[in-house]
Design a protein around this motif. Sequence first.
Motif, PDB file in Angstrom:
ATOM      1  N   THR A  38      88.962  64.171  50.772  1.00  0.00           N
ATOM      2  CA  THR A  38      88.121  64.764  51.813  1.00  0.00           C
ATOM      3  C   THR A  38      87.676  63.611  52.710  1.00  0.00           C
ATOM      4  O   THR A  38      87.922  62.442  52.389  1.00  0.00           O
ATOM      5  N   ASN A  39      87.036  63.906  53.806  1.00  0.00           N
ATOM      6  CA  ASN A  39      86.535  62.824  54.650  1.00  0.00           C
ATOM      7  C   ASN A  39      85.565  61.940  53.857  1.00  0.00           C
ATOM      8  O   ASN A  39      85.587  60.718  53.960  1.00  0.00           O
ATOM      9  N   GLU A  40      84.734  62.579  53.024  1.00  0.00           N
ATOM     10  CA  GLU A  40      83.756  61.821  52.243  1.00  0.00           C
ATOM     11  C   GLU A  40      84.418  60.962  51.168  1.00  0.00           C
ATOM     12  O   GLU A  40      84.067  59.794  50.990  1.00  0.00           O
ATOM     13  N   SER A  41      85.393  61.523  50.445  1.00  0.00           N
ATOM     14  CA  SER A  41      86.051  60.742  49.393  1.00  0.00           C
ATOM     15  C   SER A  41      86.908  59.633  50.003  1.00  0.00           C
ATOM     16  O   SER A  41      87.003  58.535  49.441  1.00  0.00           O
ATOM     17  N   LYS A  42      87.509  59.892  51.162  1.00  0.00           N
ATOM     18  CA  LYS A  42      88.292  58.870  51.843  1.00  0.00           C
ATOM     19  C   LYS A  42      87.380  57.734  52.292  1.00  0.00           C
ATOM     20  O   LYS A  42      87.710  56.552  52.140  1.00  0.00           O
ATOM     21  N   GLN A  43      86.213  58.084  52.822  1.00  0.00           N
ATOM     22  CA  GLN A  43      85.259  57.067  53.260  1.00  0.00           C
ATOM     23  C   GLN A  43      84.820  56.210  52.072  1.00  0.00           C
ATOM     24  O   GLN A  43      84.720  54.990  52.182  1.00  0.00           O
ATOM     25  N   GLU A  44      84.614  56.829  50.927  1.00  0.00           N
ATOM     26  CA  GLU A  44      84.207  56.099  49.722  1.00  0.00           C
ATOM     27  C   GLU A  44      85.283  55.103  49.288  1.00  0.00           C
ATOM     28  O   GLU A  44      84.985  53.923  49.051  1.00  0.00           O
ATOM     29  N   ILE A  45      86.536  55.556  49.184  1.00  0.00           N
ATOM     30  CA  ILE A  45      87.566  54.645  48.694  1.00  0.00           C
ATOM     31  C   ILE A  45      87.893  53.550  49.713  1.00  0.00           C
ATOM     32  O   ILE A  45      88.186  52.418  49.329  1.00  0.00           O
ATOM     33  N   VAL A  46      87.809  53.871  51.013  1.00  0.00           N
ATOM     34  CA  VAL A  46      88.074  52.852  52.033  1.00  0.00           C
ATOM     35  C   VAL A  46      86.949  51.817  52.044  1.00  0.00           C
ATOM     36  O   VAL A  46      87.208  50.613  52.116  1.00  0.00           O
ATOM     37  N   SER A  47      85.709  52.258  51.941  1.00  0.00           N
ATOM     38  CA  SER A  47      84.578  51.312  51.884  1.00  0.00           C
ATOM     39  C   SER A  47      84.702  50.400  50.669  1.00  0.00           C
ATOM     40  O   SER A  47      84.486  49.185  50.766  1.00  0.00           O
ATOM     41  N   ASP A  48      85.046  50.976  49.527  1.00  0.00           N
ATOM     42  CA  ASP A  48      85.237  50.163  48.315  1.00  0.00           C
ATOM     43  C   ASP A  48      86.419  49.210  48.465  1.00  0.00           C
ATOM     44  O   ASP A  48      86.364  48.067  47.997  1.00  0.00           O
ATOM     45  N   GLY A  77      92.308  52.375  60.916  1.00  0.00           N
ATOM     46  CA  GLY A  77      91.033  52.123  61.572  1.00  0.00           C
ATOM     47  C   GLY A  77      90.088  53.290  61.378  1.00  0.00           C
ATOM     48  O   GLY A  77      90.225  54.076  60.435  1.00  0.00           O
ATOM     49  N   PHE A  78      89.135  53.403  62.272  1.00  0.00           N
ATOM     50  CA  PHE A  78      88.183  54.501  62.183  1.00  0.00           C
ATOM     51  C   PHE A  78      87.777  54.942  63.580  1.00  0.00           C
ATOM     52  O   PHE A  78      87.938  54.215  64.548  1.00  0.00           O
ATOM     53  N   GLU A  79      87.282  56.147  63.608  1.00  0.00           N
ATOM     54  CA  GLU A  79      86.699  56.696  64.830  1.00  0.00           C
ATOM     55  C   GLU A  79      85.330  57.252  64.467  1.00  0.00           C
ATOM     56  O   GLU A  79      85.133  57.772  63.365  1.00  0.00           O
ATOM     57  N   PHE A  80      84.413  57.140  65.397  1.00  0.00           N
ATOM     58  CA  PHE A  80      83.101  57.739  65.216  1.00  0.00           C
ATOM     59  C   PHE A  80      83.066  59.025  66.002  1.00  0.00           C
ATOM     60  O   PHE A  80      83.411  59.059  67.189  1.00  0.00           O
ATOM     61  N   LYS A  86      79.750  61.252  62.211  1.00  0.00           N
ATOM     62  CA  LYS A  86      80.405  60.693  61.034  1.00  0.00           C
ATOM     63  C   LYS A  86      81.538  59.776  61.448  1.00  0.00           C
ATOM     64  O   LYS A  86      82.138  59.950  62.498  1.00  0.00           O
ATOM     65  N   ILE A  87      81.813  58.820  60.575  1.00  0.00           N
ATOM     66  CA  ILE A  87      82.959  57.942  60.753  1.00  0.00           C
ATOM     67  C   ILE A  87      84.145  58.590  60.063  1.00  0.00           C
ATOM     68  O   ILE A  87      84.030  59.078  58.944  1.00  0.00           O
ATOM     69  N   VAL A  88      85.291  58.600  60.736  1.00  0.00           N
ATOM     70  CA  VAL A  88      86.515  59.146  60.172  1.00  0.00           C
ATOM     71  C   VAL A  88      87.531  58.016  60.081  1.00  0.00           C
ATOM     72  O   VAL A  88      87.910  57.429  61.098  1.00  0.00           O
ATOM     73  N   TYR A  89      87.930  57.667  58.845  1.00  0.00           N
ATOM     74  CA  TYR A  89      88.960  56.649  58.632  1.00  0.00           C
ATOM     75  C   TYR A  89      90.329  57.303  58.707  1.00  0.00           C
ATOM     76  O   TYR A  89      90.534  58.378  58.147  1.00  0.00           O
ATOM     77  N   LYS A  90      91.265  56.634  59.380  1.00  0.00           N
ATOM     78  CA  LYS A  90      92.591  57.221  59.511  1.00  0.00           C
ATOM     79  C   LYS A  90      93.562  56.210  60.103  1.00  0.00           C
ATOM     80  O   LYS A  90      93.161  55.160  60.614  1.00  0.00           O
ATOM     81  N   ALA A  91      94.843  56.562  60.040  1.00  0.00           N
ATOM     82  CA  ALA A  91      95.853  55.793  60.755  1.00  0.00           C
ATOM     83  C   ALA A  91      95.662  56.083  62.235  1.00  0.00           C
ATOM     84  O   ALA A  91      95.477  57.233  62.624  1.00  0.00           O
TER      85      ALA A  91
END
Length: 121
Positions: A38-48, A77-80, A86-91
Amino acid sequence: ALKKYAPVVCLLEVNGVGLGLFDRFKAQCSKCREWTTTNESKQEIVSDLIMSFDDKNIAIPTRQLMPEMSDELADFGFEFSPKTRKIVYKALTGHDDIVISLGLADHARRSYRNYGQYKII
């Protein structure tokens, strides 16, 4: 690979077509665990993952060893979103499968560090 390396845990993404693959792997390896991106789980693993790179707990293979990983990491990268705030991490232009796989491997390393032993392969 699961039989050869005998991991403590194997996280498999179950979004979309991943659920069918998970069912097949789970039947052969009891160490497989579901992971829903999910956006939240992706944000967690990318931050870690960022912290693991910064803390030098993991390193990026050389470009010669794995050019696809270098390409994806360079394109990630990410987009706000002002609307959701929210920040969205993605290609940014291509795929992020390898980056997310690396993030899942790092997440498993962090979450299951007290199980089994680790070795560099």
